[in-house]
Design an enzyme around this catalytic site. Structure first.
Site, PDB file in Angstrom:
ATOM      1  N   ARG A 165       0.817  -1.228   0.000  1.00  0.00           N
ATOM      2  CA  ARG A 165       0.000   0.000   0.000  1.00  0.00           C
ATOM      3  C   ARG A 165       0.851   1.279   0.000  1.00  0.00           C
ATOM      4  O   ARG A 165       0.462   2.292   0.567  1.00  0.00           O
ATOM      5  CB  ARG A 165      -0.938   0.040   1.218  1.00  0.00           C
ATOM      6  CG  ARG A 165      -2.001  -1.046   1.248  1.00  0.00           C
ATOM      7  CD  ARG A 165      -2.968  -0.913   0.086  1.00  0.00           C
ATOM      8  NE  ARG A 165      -4.145  -1.762   0.257  1.00  0.00           N
ATOM      9  CZ  ARG A 165      -4.259  -3.020  -0.171  1.00  0.00           C
ATOM     10  NH1 ARG A 165      -3.245  -3.603  -0.798  1.00  0.00           N
ATOM     11  NH2 ARG A 165      -5.383  -3.707   0.013  1.00  0.00           N
ATOM     12  N   SER A 236     -10.766  -0.559   2.784  1.00  0.00           N
ATOM     13  CA  SER A 236     -10.091  -0.684   4.081  1.00  0.00           C
ATOM     14  C   SER A 236      -9.717   0.707   4.588  1.00  0.00           C
ATOM     15  O   SER A 236      -9.065   1.471   3.863  1.00  0.00           O
ATOM     16  CB  SER A 236      -8.812  -1.500   3.943  1.00  0.00           C
ATOM     17  OG  SER A 236      -9.105  -2.774   3.436  1.00  0.00           O
ATOM     18  N   GLU A 332      -5.317   4.098   5.627  1.00  0.00           N
ATOM     19  CA  GLU A 332      -5.012   3.720   4.250  1.00  0.00           C
ATOM     20  C   GLU A 332      -5.337   4.869   3.292  1.00  0.00           C
ATOM     21  O   GLU A 332      -4.483   5.267   2.504  1.00  0.00           O
ATOM     22  CB  GLU A 332      -5.797   2.451   3.898  1.00  0.00           C
ATOM     23  CG  GLU A 332      -5.015   1.516   3.008  1.00  0.00           C
ATOM     24  CD  GLU A 332      -5.573   1.495   1.625  1.00  0.00           C
ATOM     25  OE1 GLU A 332      -4.785   1.752   0.696  1.00  0.00           O
ATOM     26  OE2 GLU A 332      -6.762   1.227   1.458  1.00  0.00           O
TER      27      GLU A 332
END
Ligand code: EPU
Length: 339
Positions: A165, A236, A332
């Site tokens: 990520r 998320s 995130e």
């Protein structure tokens, strides 16, 4: 001629459906329009914000400068051999439509990344990943424009510094780069990756095809994750934290049921969803912001208007995880603008 609008409401252009006024806003559908928007920003010494599908952003009330809404479209074949192809995807293409297009064309490798909301241009920024595949495995190069000088460059996959990520585009070294297009190397020979346990359960058949995997991933996501078109969310909300082996072993002793996934010889990925769930947050709601009933890692905006309400609620979640497990959770999606 580029249309630039002042005080533009971005509420319908972010999947968390937060109210945000962009000081100036321009939708660009050609590289010419993009150049115009960039030179307009330079003339006004204004900062540039880039908007793709709006599915990984938490927008504060006000976004100063010019917000460029990326609308470059197009997909083309730039290389072909007996085994594989390289496809060039313009940044404004919808990600999931691209996955369907590749599968229908007989270019394989993207199936596990089906139904991820957002645009092609956003995919390398957070190195999208799901069900055992990350886009890092498929990227050949990323075409960018350097905002400081207007030059167009190509970054190799190594230069993109992709990790879980994360990428160069999230760091000071890459913040001045706007992604124009992404080249992916895809296989012409059908293959499947069912290494992710939930996917292996869903596709147990040894002779499964890429289309079977694509269908299974769509079904899994639909059953486990709330649809952002129905329940406003950004997927998320937190990253899964990565800790060292010693910390992981200590947590495993204390919490034998805690899922853990080795990353390399020294580090282990923990499940943020599991910890949040254990603490009883699933379904909890405050001031119009809730943790999804379906998945504890997804935060839903039921009726909050501003980012501050989302941040206040999610800080409480992160705080309780830190208190109980001694692990800090990083967001995130990116928080942008000012309150
Ligand atoms: N779990 C719970 N409670 C829940 C949900 C999950 O305890 O409410 C447990 C599950 O039992 C499982 C573990 O958490 O043991 C992992 O769950 P899951 O397979 O759903 O994966 P995840 O780690 O929560 C990650 C990605 C997702 C991606 C899935 C599948 C991150 C931050 N999220 O979620 O990506 O779809 O794996 O590969 O890495 C996204 O980035 O927006 C996203 C949805």
């Amino acid at each position: 001629m580029l249309k630039v609008e002042a005080n533009f409401q971005l509420g319908s252009l972010n999947t968390l459906k937060l109210e945000c006024i962009a000081e100036r806003y321009a939708h660009v559908s050609t590289t010419g329009e993009l150049r115009e928007a960039v030179s307009e920003a330079h003339q006004h010494s204004a900062n540039i914000n880039l908007l793709g599908g709006g599915s990984n952003l938490i927008l504060n009330r006000f976004l100063p400068g010019i917000t460029i809404h990326m609308g470059l479209r197009g997909r083309e074949l730039v290389e072909e051999s007996a085994d594989d192809v390289v496809v060039r995807l313009q940044a404004g293409e919808d990600w999931h439509e691209t996955v369907l297009w590749a599968n229908a064309a007989g270019y394989f490798g993207l199936e596990n990344l089906a139904l991820i909301p957002g645009s092609v241009g956003a995919a390398p920024i957070q190195n999208i990943g799901a069900y055992g595949v990350e886009i890092a495995q498929l990227i050949e190069c990323v075409h960018v424009v350097d905002l400081r000088c207007g030059d167009i460059q190509s970054l190799t996959v190594a230069e993109c510094c992709l990790s879980y990520r994360n990428s160069v585009f999230k760091t000071p070294d890459g913040k001045h780069l706007i992604i124009l297009a992404v080249d992916l190397r895809l296989s012409k020979r059908p293959f499947v990756n069912t290494s992710y346990p939930a996917l292996r359960e869903a596709v147990p058949n040894e002779s499964a095809t890429p289309s079977d995997v694509l269908e299974a991933v769509v079904a899994l996501r639909q059953s486990k994750l709330p649809d952002p078109r129905v329940d406003a969310n950004v997927g998320s909300f937190f990253k899964n934290p990565i800790v060292d082996n010693v910390t992981a072993a200590h947590l495993q002793r204390e919490y034998p049921d805690m899922p853990q996934y080795p990353v390399d010889a020294n580090t282990v990925k923990l499940s943020a969803a599991w910890m949040i769930d254990q603490l009883g947050w699933r379904g909890a709601e405050k001031c119009g912001v809730a943790v999804s009933e379906k998945h504890a890692l997804v935060v839903i905006n039921k009726c909050a208007r501003y980012a501050s309400e989302v941040i206040e609620f999610t800080n409480k979640i992160a705080y309780s995880v830190a208190e109980k497990y001694g692990v800090s959770l990083d967001r995130e999606p990116e928080l942008v603008g000012s309150d």
